[in-house]
Design a protein around this motif. Structure first.
Motif, mmCIF file in Angstrom:
data_model
loop_
_atom_site.group_PDB
_atom_site.id
_atom_site.type_symbol
_atom_site.label_atom_id
_atom_site.label_comp_id
_atom_site.label_asym_id
_atom_site.label_seq_id
_atom_site.Cartn_x
_atom_site.Cartn_y
_atom_site.Cartn_z
ATOM 1 N N TRP A 179 0.852 -1.185 0.000
ATOM 2 C CA TRP A 179 0.000 0.000 0.000
ATOM 3 C C TRP A 179 0.886 1.231 0.000
ATOM 4 O O TRP A 179 1.796 1.351 0.817
ATOM 5 N N LEU A 180 0.623 2.136 -0.936
ATOM 6 C CA LEU A 180 1.405 3.366 -1.087
ATOM 7 C C LEU A 180 0.481 4.567 -1.220
ATOM 8 O O LEU A 180 -0.717 4.421 -1.486
ATOM 9 N N GLN A 181 1.071 5.749 -1.122
ATOM 10 C CA GLN A 181 0.338 6.967 -1.419
ATOM 11 C C GLN A 181 0.134 7.065 -2.931
ATOM 12 O O GLN A 181 0.850 6.432 -3.697
ATOM 13 N N LEU A 182 -0.860 7.839 -3.345
ATOM 14 C CA LEU A 182 -1.068 8.071 -4.769
ATOM 15 C C LEU A 182 0.116 8.861 -5.315
ATOM 16 O O LEU A 182 0.724 9.658 -4.615
ATOM 17 N N GLY A 183 0.427 8.655 -6.570
ATOM 18 C CA GLY A 183 1.539 9.396 -7.155
ATOM 19 C C GLY A 183 1.700 9.076 -8.617
ATOM 20 O O GLY A 183 0.955 8.276 -9.183
ATOM 21 N N GLY A 184 2.660 9.702 -9.222
ATOM 22 C CA GLY A 184 2.905 9.466 -10.639
ATOM 23 C C GLY A 184 4.044 10.318 -11.145
ATOM 24 O O GLY A 184 4.900 10.734 -10.370
ATOM 25 N N HIS A 185 4.023 10.570 -12.426
ATOM 26 C CA HIS A 185 5.107 11.296 -13.074
ATOM 27 C C HIS A 185 4.604 12.571 -13.725
ATOM 28 O O HIS A 185 3.449 12.656 -14.131
ATOM 29 N N VAL A 186 5.496 13.535 -13.841
ATOM 30 C CA VAL A 186 5.196 14.768 -14.564
ATOM 31 C C VAL A 186 5.127 14.429 -16.051
ATOM 32 O O VAL A 186 5.961 13.690 -16.565
ATOM 33 N N GLU A 187 4.127 14.974 -16.722
ATOM 34 C CA GLU A 187 3.971 14.780 -18.159
ATOM 35 C C GLU A 187 4.206 16.098 -18.881
ATOM 36 O O GLU A 187 4.136 17.173 -18.271
ATOM 37 N N ASP A 188 4.468 16.033 -20.169
ATOM 38 C CA ASP A 188 4.778 17.230 -20.956
ATOM 39 C C ASP A 188 3.696 18.301 -20.867
ATOM 40 O O ASP A 188 3.992 19.492 -20.926
ATOM 41 N N ALA B 292 0.641 16.916 -9.745
ATOM 42 C CA ALA B 292 0.137 16.227 -8.551
ATOM 43 C C ALA B 292 -1.394 16.153 -8.573
ATOM 44 O O ALA B 292 -1.977 15.106 -8.271
ATOM 45 N N ALA B 293 -2.042 17.231 -8.950
ATOM 46 C CA ALA B 293 -3.507 17.255 -9.007
ATOM 47 C C ALA B 293 -4.021 16.290 -10.076
ATOM 48 O O ALA B 293 -4.981 15.546 -9.848
ATOM 49 N N ARG B 294 -3.382 16.280 -11.235
ATOM 50 C CA ARG B 294 -3.796 15.379 -12.316
ATOM 51 C C ARG B 294 -3.649 13.928 -11.893
ATOM 52 O O ARG B 294 -4.550 13.113 -12.065
ATOM 53 N N GLU B 295 -2.487 13.590 -11.320
ATOM 54 C CA GLU B 295 -2.251 12.210 -10.886
ATOM 55 C C GLU B 295 -3.226 11.795 -9.786
ATOM 56 O O GLU B 295 -3.714 10.669 -9.781
ATOM 57 N N ALA B 296 -3.509 12.695 -8.849
ATOM 58 C CA ALA B 296 -4.455 12.368 -7.769
ATOM 59 C C ALA B 296 -5.816 12.026 -8.355
ATOM 60 O O ALA B 296 -6.450 11.045 -7.939
ATOM 61 N N PHE B 297 -6.270 12.807 -9.338
ATOM 62 C CA PHE B 297 -7.553 12.514 -9.972
ATOM 63 C C PHE B 297 -7.490 11.221 -10.775
ATOM 64 O O PHE B 297 -8.371 10.365 -10.663
ATOM 65 N N GLU B 298 -6.442 11.052 -11.592
ATOM 66 C CA GLU B 298 -6.336 9.854 -12.428
ATOM 67 C C GLU B 298 -6.315 8.573 -11.602
ATOM 68 O O GLU B 298 -6.921 7.576 -11.977
ATOM 69 N N SER C 220 -7.401 8.175 -8.417
ATOM 70 C CA SER C 220 -8.491 8.003 -7.451
ATOM 71 C C SER C 220 -9.877 8.099 -8.087
ATOM 72 O O SER C 220 -10.839 7.592 -7.514
ATOM 73 N N GLY C 221 -9.984 8.783 -9.217
ATOM 74 C CA GLY C 221 -11.291 9.027 -9.816
ATOM 75 C C GLY C 221 -12.104 10.063 -9.060
ATOM 76 O O GLY C 221 -13.270 10.300 -9.365
ATOM 77 N N ILE C 222 -11.495 10.724 -8.078
ATOM 78 C CA ILE C 222 -12.199 11.704 -7.245
ATOM 79 C C ILE C 222 -12.013 13.100 -7.828
ATOM 80 O O ILE C 222 -10.879 13.549 -8.034
ATOM 81 N N GLU C 223 -13.122 13.783 -8.056
ATOM 82 C CA GLU C 223 -13.066 15.168 -8.531
ATOM 83 C C GLU C 223 -13.079 16.118 -7.341
ATOM 84 O O GLU C 223 -13.582 15.784 -6.274
ATOM 85 N N GLY C 224 -12.520 17.302 -7.540
ATOM 86 C CA GLY C 224 -12.557 18.334 -6.513
ATOM 87 C C GLY C 224 -11.524 18.176 -5.422
ATOM 88 O O GLY C 224 -11.677 18.745 -4.335
ATOM 89 N N ILE C 225 -10.440 17.452 -5.689
ATOM 90 C CA ILE C 225 -9.373 17.285 -4.693
ATOM 91 C C ILE C 225 -8.664 18.628 -4.523
ATOM 92 O O ILE C 225 -8.306 19.286 -5.494
ATOM 93 N N ARG C 226 -8.455 19.020 -3.271
ATOM 94 C CA ARG C 226 -7.684 20.235 -2.972
ATOM 95 C C ARG C 226 -6.262 19.805 -2.610
ATOM 96 O O ARG C 226 -6.071 18.972 -1.727
ATOM 97 N N ILE C 227 -5.277 20.380 -3.285
ATOM 98 C CA ILE C 227 -3.875 20.068 -3.015
ATOM 99 C C ILE C 227 -3.244 21.275 -2.322
ATOM 100 O O ILE C 227 -3.310 22.397 -2.833
ATOM 101 N N ASN C 228 -2.632 21.037 -1.165
ATOM 102 C CA ASN C 228 -1.892 22.112 -0.504
ATOM 103 C C ASN C 228 -0.692 22.442 -1.386
ATOM 104 O O ASN C 228 0.070 21.548 -1.739
ATOM 105 N N PRO C 229 -0.506 23.712 -1.765
ATOM 106 C CA PRO C 229 0.547 24.060 -2.725
ATOM 107 C C PRO C 229 1.975 23.940 -2.199
ATOM 108 O O PRO C 229 2.923 23.962 -2.983
#
Length: 130
Positions: A20-29, A38-44, A46-55
């Motif tokens: 079990w890991l935290q959500l994550g991914g890679h930067v895309e072009d 980070a926001a894109r990967e979190a949505f991709e 989790s499928g959850i819309e409206g995620i707030r990311i602390n900047p």
């Protein structure tokens, strides 16, 4: 990612790592910023819309990893705290074997060793105690 009340954490059962890991991914072009990635990967993942990311990132982690090409490399993880809206229901993506909310005091056994500390810091920042 934490729930709206910072009482649960959303974790993914990573298919290659088997833990079990935290959500994550890679930067895309197309990503304009690290925060946008980070926001894109979190949505991709989790499928959850409206995620707030602390900047403000919570951590920079540099570690060895073997990626999909089978070549060892160094990974630079810039970790952010995200919050799902109240009542958010995750949807398992093709990048995960499972996706679940866990109470912060009842984390799974097969979790990455650094994750409990990271989750504690995320909750502390979310509650304004860090």
């Amino acid at each position: 990612m934490l729930d709206a009340d910072a009482r649960q954490v959303l974790l993914t059962l990573h298919p290659r790592v088997g833990a079990w890991l935290q959500l994550g991914g890679h930067v895309e072009d197309d990503d304009q910023t690290l925060l946008a990635a980070a926001a894109r990967e979190a949505f991709e993942e989790s499928g959850i819309e409206g995620i707030r990311i602390n900047p403000t990132p919570i951590e920079l982690a540099i570690h060895p990893i073997t990626c999909s090409l089978g070549l060892p490399t160094r990974h630079f993880d810039i970790r952010y705290v995200g919050h799902a809206p109240a009542g958010a229901r995750p949807v398992v993506s093709l990048e995960s074997d499972d996706l679940r909310w866990f109470d912060l005091d009842d984390l799974p056994v097969n979790i990455a060793p650094e994750l409990p500390g990271l989750i504690r810091r995320a909750q502390q920042r979310s509650l304004g105690t860090a």
